[in-house]
Design an enzyme around this catalytic site. Structure first.
Site, mmCIF file in Angstrom:
data_model
loop_
_atom_site.group_PDB
_atom_site.id
_atom_site.type_symbol
_atom_site.label_atom_id
_atom_site.label_comp_id
_atom_site.label_asym_id
_atom_site.label_seq_id
_atom_site.Cartn_x
_atom_site.Cartn_y
_atom_site.Cartn_z
ATOM 1 C CB CYS A 69 -0.932 -0.013 1.323
ATOM 2 S SG CYS A 69 -2.202 -1.135 1.191
ATOM 3 C CG HIS A 123 0.141 3.392 4.271
ATOM 4 N ND1 HIS A 123 -0.925 2.359 4.092
ATOM 5 C CD2 HIS A 123 0.784 3.236 5.178
ATOM 6 C CE1 HIS A 123 -0.572 1.633 4.965
ATOM 7 N NE2 HIS A 123 0.320 1.731 5.747
#
Length: 461
Positions: A69, A123
């Site tokens: 991510c 993120h």
């Protein structure tokens, strides 16, 4: 070309003087290629993502910059690869490596756009709200299931709740509210959905759409790791999630949970598209839809992302650009998501900053059959790279281990050809697309909120 976009995208009755196109930037977490239009898994139900794909150009070979991510999103939003910034993993605070003045939201703010967002764009462990004019402060938390919650770290359970009880509803509602406003300047609106990120806890009705007795496991082989070198086996971790899943006997339940989470995500995409269509901006808004990376569900005895094979690296990419793309277009060229930054800036008449490493996809948006000789590059941690061309995948690990797959005859990557001398020239050709310089990992996050910008600032110069 930019003039054509500007002239063809004006909204009838809109009073603002700036007729540059708006941008709806849709990011989805952990969505692999199990979407209807890609045909990888016939069990998936994604009518809304599919109708978005039918409106413009859908890419059939699109790949993440990193199968994690944090580095995937940092790469897309900075325009710089992990090998340039040193942001390789979720424990790297990207803000210490990437100055705010280099990012995609900042580029649009500098150009006079209203820049707003909600959900997971970067993120969210490392937020930098200074890049945004407005951002949804707190979408809340999802309800928790009662009873069983999955197998080990693979979390899934149906919920006794309504769609609007999950935070995705509030994230999409923020987007709908923005689309309902009268904007006096063009906007860059980023909406980031968490599902199908774990836990795959969604209302039970989405589980019911995928009855357990009809679930089929993804194609797999018990000996799939036999020809994978040690570095690849280490990434697969067959004794971890996969062994736990086999021991539990609940593999099909996990697949059901992932499919259910995708279906819930698709319903939220449908709400967003309906809102765009109802708004004053439907004819003057570029839509780019992308998943931050793929996901394994037992293929190669591996679960999650964190690997360099097809399942972990391939994710959806859809572009709808008024006046440029044609409905129903399919592009089979191999691209990676480093292209998103320069494509958006080019389409909106913004200069492409010199630090941006990707290549604009505008030629492919205009003509999906345009010749294209640039393979996709994915990096997982320091000096582990995969190069994907239209027909091949070549993986080289930091220790020199290799894998090579013929994607035409072996789409599930069951036969590693890297040791066959007959393919030495093929490996050498693909290796030319790997980074020459690999920045050291910037290390684990220590002090949140500190933005030093050392590595990326140096790279930009």
């Amino acid at each position: 070309m930019l003039l054509m976009v500007s002239l063809s995208c004006g909204v009838a009755g809109e009073s603002r003087g700036d007729d540059r196109p708006n941008v709806l930037f849709i990011a989805v977490d952990d969505l692999n290629h199990w979407v209807g239009y890609l045909g990888r898994n016939a069990q998936t139900i994604t009518p809304n993502i599919d109708r978005l794909a039918a409106r413009g150009v859908r890419f059939t070979r699109s790949y993440c910059a990193a199968p994690v991510c944090n580095p995937s999103r940092a790469a897309v939003l900075s325009g710089m690869r992990p090998s340039t910034t040193g942001v390789y993993d979720n424990n790297n605070d990207w803000r210490t490596a990437i100055p705010a003045d280099l990012t995609l939201p900042t580029a649009f703010r500098k150009a006079g756009y209203h820049v707003a967002g909600a959900g997971k764009i970067y993120h969210e462990a490392y937020a930098r709200r200074s890049e945004w004019d407005d951002y949804l402060a707190n979408p809340g938390k999802d309800p928790l299931p009662t009873g069983d919650t999955g197998v080990g770290g693979i979390k899934f359970a149906p919920l006794d709740c309504k769609d609007e009880d999950l935070r995705e509803w509030k994230i999409v509602q923020y987007g709908l509210d923005e689309l309902g406003k009268a904007h006096d300047r063009p906007f860059f609106l980023a909406i980031g959905l968490h599902k199908p990120h774990m836990p795959w806890n969604v209302p039970k009705k989405y589980y019911d759409r995928h009855p357990l007795d009809s679930i089929q496991l993804p194609p797999h082989r018990g000996d799939d790791l036999a020809d994978v070198p040690p570095a690849g086996v280490k990434m697969a971790r067959p004794e971890g999630d996969h062994k736990a899943m086999l021991d539990s006997g609940r593999w099909k339940e996990a697949v059901q949970g992932y499919l259910a989470a995708i279906s819930y995500c698709d319903a939220m995409i449908g709400r967003l598209l309906d809102g765009l269509d109802r708004s004053a901006y439907g004819k003057n808004t570029i839509v780019v839809f992308w998943g931050d990376h793929g996901w394994h569900l037992g293929e190669k005895q591996h679960w999650r992302k964190f690997a360099l094979w097809e399942e972990a690296t391939r994710a959806p990419l859809i572009w709808v650009v008024p006046g440029v793309t044609r409905a129903g277009s399919v592009c089979d060229r191999t691209v990676d998501f480093m292209s998103i930054y320069p494509t958006l800036t080019t389409l909106c008449g913004l200069p492409v900053p010199s630090h941006v490493e990707g290549t604009s996809l505008v030629p492919l948006l205009k003509d999906p059959g345009t010749p294209w000789d640039r393979p996709a590059l994915t990096t997982y941690r320091h000096k582990n790279h995969a190069v994907r061309s239209e027909g091949w995948r070549y993986i080289r690990y930091e220790n020199g281990d290799e894998e090579l797959y013929d994607e035409t005859s072996d789409p599930y990557e069951w036969t590693n050809l890297a040791a066959d001398p007959a393919y030495a020239s093929r490996k050498a050709e693909l290796a030319r697309s790997m980074p020459v310089s690999n920045h050291a990992d910037i290390g684990p996050a220590r002090e949140k909120g500190v933005a030093k910008g050392a590595s990326a600032a140096a790279a930009a110069k």
